[in-house]
Design a protein around this motif. Structure first.
Motif, PDB file in Angstrom:
ATOM      1  N   SER A  11       2.781   1.634  14.074  1.00 45.97           N
ATOM      2  CA  SER A  11       3.363   1.566  12.688  1.00 45.97           C
ATOM      3  C   SER A  11       3.172   0.421  12.049  1.00 45.97           C
ATOM      4  O   SER A  11       3.110  -0.756  12.810  1.00 45.97           O
ATOM      5  N   LEU A  12       2.995   0.305  10.744  1.00 43.31           N
ATOM      6  CA  LEU A  12       2.310  -0.901  10.226  1.00 43.31           C
ATOM      7  C   LEU A  12       3.423  -1.319   8.871  1.00 43.31           C
ATOM      8  O   LEU A  12       4.186  -0.388   8.633  1.00 43.31           O
ATOM      9  N   PRO A  13       3.382  -2.586   8.619  1.00 39.68           N
ATOM     10  CA  PRO A  13       4.295  -3.002   7.477  1.00 39.68           C
ATOM     11  C   PRO A  13       3.850  -2.245   6.003  1.00 39.68           C
ATOM     12  O   PRO A  13       3.241  -3.059   5.132  1.00 39.68           O
ATOM     13  N   LEU A  82      13.330  -0.134   1.652  1.00 42.98           N
ATOM     14  CA  LEU A  82      12.072  -0.876   1.734  1.00 42.98           C
ATOM     15  C   LEU A  82      12.315  -2.318   2.557  1.00 42.98           C
ATOM     16  O   LEU A  82      13.550  -2.869   2.585  1.00 42.98           O
ATOM     17  N   PRO A  83      11.698  -2.743   3.382  1.00 45.48           N
ATOM     18  CA  PRO A  83      11.746  -4.046   4.174  1.00 45.48           C
ATOM     19  C   PRO A  83      11.961  -5.069   3.189  1.00 45.48           C
ATOM     20  O   PRO A  83      11.635  -5.127   2.107  1.00 45.48           O
ATOM     21  N   ASP A  84      12.573  -6.244   3.505  1.00 45.10           N
ATOM     22  CA  ASP A  84      12.806  -7.341   2.912  1.00 45.10           C
ATOM     23  C   ASP A  84      11.353  -7.881   2.346  1.00 45.10           C
ATOM     24  O   ASP A  84      10.486  -7.833   3.145  1.00 45.10           O
ATOM     25  N   ASP A  85      11.347  -8.412   1.155  1.00 41.58           N
ATOM     26  CA  ASP A  85      10.238  -8.998   0.667  1.00 41.58           C
ATOM     27  C   ASP A  85       8.981  -8.161   0.317  1.00 41.58           C
ATOM     28  O   ASP A  85       7.829  -8.506   0.169  1.00 41.58           O
ATOM     29  N   THR A  86       9.142  -6.854   0.368  1.00 46.46           N
ATOM     30  CA  THR A  86       8.224  -5.737   0.161  1.00 46.46           C
ATOM     31  C   THR A  86       7.769  -5.914  -1.111  1.00 46.46           C
ATOM     32  O   THR A  86       8.645  -6.005  -2.251  1.00 46.46           O
ATOM     33  N   GLU A 154      -0.494  -9.145   2.115  1.00 48.72           N
ATOM     34  CA  GLU A 154      -0.137 -10.471   2.695  1.00 48.72           C
ATOM     35  C   GLU A 154       1.656 -10.200   3.065  1.00 48.72           C
ATOM     36  O   GLU A 154       2.021 -11.189   3.813  1.00 48.72           O
ATOM     37  N   ALA A 155       2.231  -9.509   2.199  1.00 49.75           N
ATOM     38  CA  ALA A 155       3.445  -9.399   2.652  1.00 49.75           C
ATOM     39  C   ALA A 155       3.626  -7.647   2.701  1.00 49.75           C
ATOM     40  O   ALA A 155       2.866  -6.799   2.343  1.00 49.75           O
ATOM     41  N   PRO A 156       4.814  -7.223   3.250  1.00 52.86           N
ATOM     42  CA  PRO A 156       5.149  -5.772   3.524  1.00 52.86           C
ATOM     43  C   PRO A 156       4.771  -4.943   2.041  1.00 52.86           C
ATOM     44  O   PRO A 156       5.088  -5.719   1.070  1.00 52.86           O
ATOM     45  N   ALA A 176       7.673  -2.024  -9.410  1.00 55.91           N
ATOM     46  CA  ALA A 176       6.605  -2.701  -9.054  1.00 55.91           C
ATOM     47  C   ALA A 176       6.643  -3.979  -9.750  1.00 55.91           C
ATOM     48  O   ALA A 176       6.268  -5.031  -8.959  1.00 55.91           O
ATOM     49  N   GLU A 177       7.017  -3.969 -11.096  1.00 60.07           N
ATOM     50  CA  GLU A 177       7.173  -5.270 -11.558  1.00 60.07           C
ATOM     51  C   GLU A 177       8.173  -6.211 -11.110  1.00 60.07           C
ATOM     52  O   GLU A 177       7.924  -7.452 -10.894  1.00 60.07           O
ATOM     53  N   SER A 178       9.110  -5.717 -10.530  1.00 58.01           N
ATOM     54  CA  SER A 178      10.370  -6.548 -10.286  1.00 58.01           C
ATOM     55  C   SER A 178      10.063  -7.105  -8.929  1.00 58.01           C
ATOM     56  O   SER A 178      10.756  -7.929  -8.346  1.00 58.01           O
ATOM     57  N   THR A 179       9.131  -6.615  -8.252  1.00 58.28           N
ATOM     58  CA  THR A 179       8.700  -7.043  -6.653  1.00 58.28           C
ATOM     59  C   THR A 179       7.603  -7.674  -6.516  1.00 58.28           C
ATOM     60  O   THR A 179       6.950  -8.264  -5.646  1.00 58.28           O
ATOM     61  N   GLY A 180       7.051  -7.896  -8.034  1.00 61.73           N
ATOM     62  CA  GLY A 180       5.791  -8.813  -7.895  1.00 61.73           C
ATOM     63  C   GLY A 180       4.531  -7.966  -7.535  1.00 61.73           C
ATOM     64  O   GLY A 180       3.484  -8.625  -7.234  1.00 61.73           O
ATOM     65  N   GLY A 181       4.381  -6.798  -7.585  1.00 62.31           N
ATOM     66  CA  GLY A 181       3.420  -5.723  -7.299  1.00 62.31           C
ATOM     67  C   GLY A 181       2.156  -5.843  -8.674  1.00 62.31           C
ATOM     68  O   GLY A 181       2.542  -6.314  -9.373  1.00 62.31           O
TER      69      GLY A 181
END
Length: 224
Positions: A11-13, A82-86, A154-156, A176-181
């Protein structure tokens, strides 16, 4: 539910979030692709078809027993899974008004489908009405657009796939906006309206897998 050790080992991040997916065949196919790509889990928000509905099970071809599926989630609870920093990325079959601001020539290159253009005009009309009443459209999230084959792992990463009928919810764009996506765009040639949700999900998930594999290979070479 206990999942195969080999599946958990590979499994992947990389996560998948299904937003208002109501077609059983599409959801089953998407779950099958998620399992094949090595997603760590699949989240289904309220409004999605029941993943254990017989048609979904048939289309999934055993995927339900290969990847963890968490369904019937409110958007307020999604971040807890969601994992941290996703970073949350969205793949929308129907563009929003903010996408039109990127380039008024985007449709010439197949970056905006006909359905997107019609929806953009709808938002423009609504904005004109709001200006007359003094209201503001600042609440509409402005997501930067990037091609799906540029690095976004580069991040999860969590990828949101919207249903073909209603597209993405406002809550998914806000997350998406709040996580920098960003918005991940799969360019199609002019005249093709959009991709099927299951096809778009498969392309993005296996592109994410490719990027993660290349990153692991580069790290391995650097260490040696």
């Amino acid at each position: 539910m206990t999942f195969p050790a080999t599946q958990l080992l590979h499994s992947l991040p990389l996560l998948l979030i299904c937003d208002n997916l109501r077609d059983p065949g599409n959801l089953g196919t998407i779950l099958r692709s998620a399992a094949g790509a090595g997603c760590s889990k699949v989240l289904l928000t309220k409004g999605c078809v029941d993943p254990w509905e017989p048609k979904v099970l048939r289309a999934g071809m055993g995927a339900h027993f290969q990847v963890p599926i968490i369904n019937n989630l409110d958007w307020e609870t999604v971040p807890k899974y969601l994992p941290d920093d996703t970073r949350v990325y969205v793949a929308d079959n129907c563009g929003l008004y903010t996408q039109a601001q990127k380039s008024n020539k985007a449709s010439d290159h197949g970056w905006i489908c006909d359905q997107q253009l019609s929806k953009i005009h709808k938002y423009e009309e609504e904005e004109e009405e709001d200006l007359e009443t003094g209201a503001s459209k600042d609440w509409l999230p402005e997501l930067e657009v990037q091609s799906y084959d540029l690095d976004w792992t580069e991040a999860p990463a969590a990828v949101v796939i919207g249903g073909e009928t209603h597209g993405l919810s406002l809550e998914s764009l806000q997350l998406a906006e709040s996580t920098g996506g960003r918005r991940l765009l799969i360019p199609v040639v002019p005249g093709v309206d959009s991709l099927n949700s299951a096809m778009a999900a498969s392309i993005l998930l296996f592109e994410g897998r490719r990027q993660l594999r290349l990153r692991a290979e580069h790290l391995s070479r650097d260490r040696s």
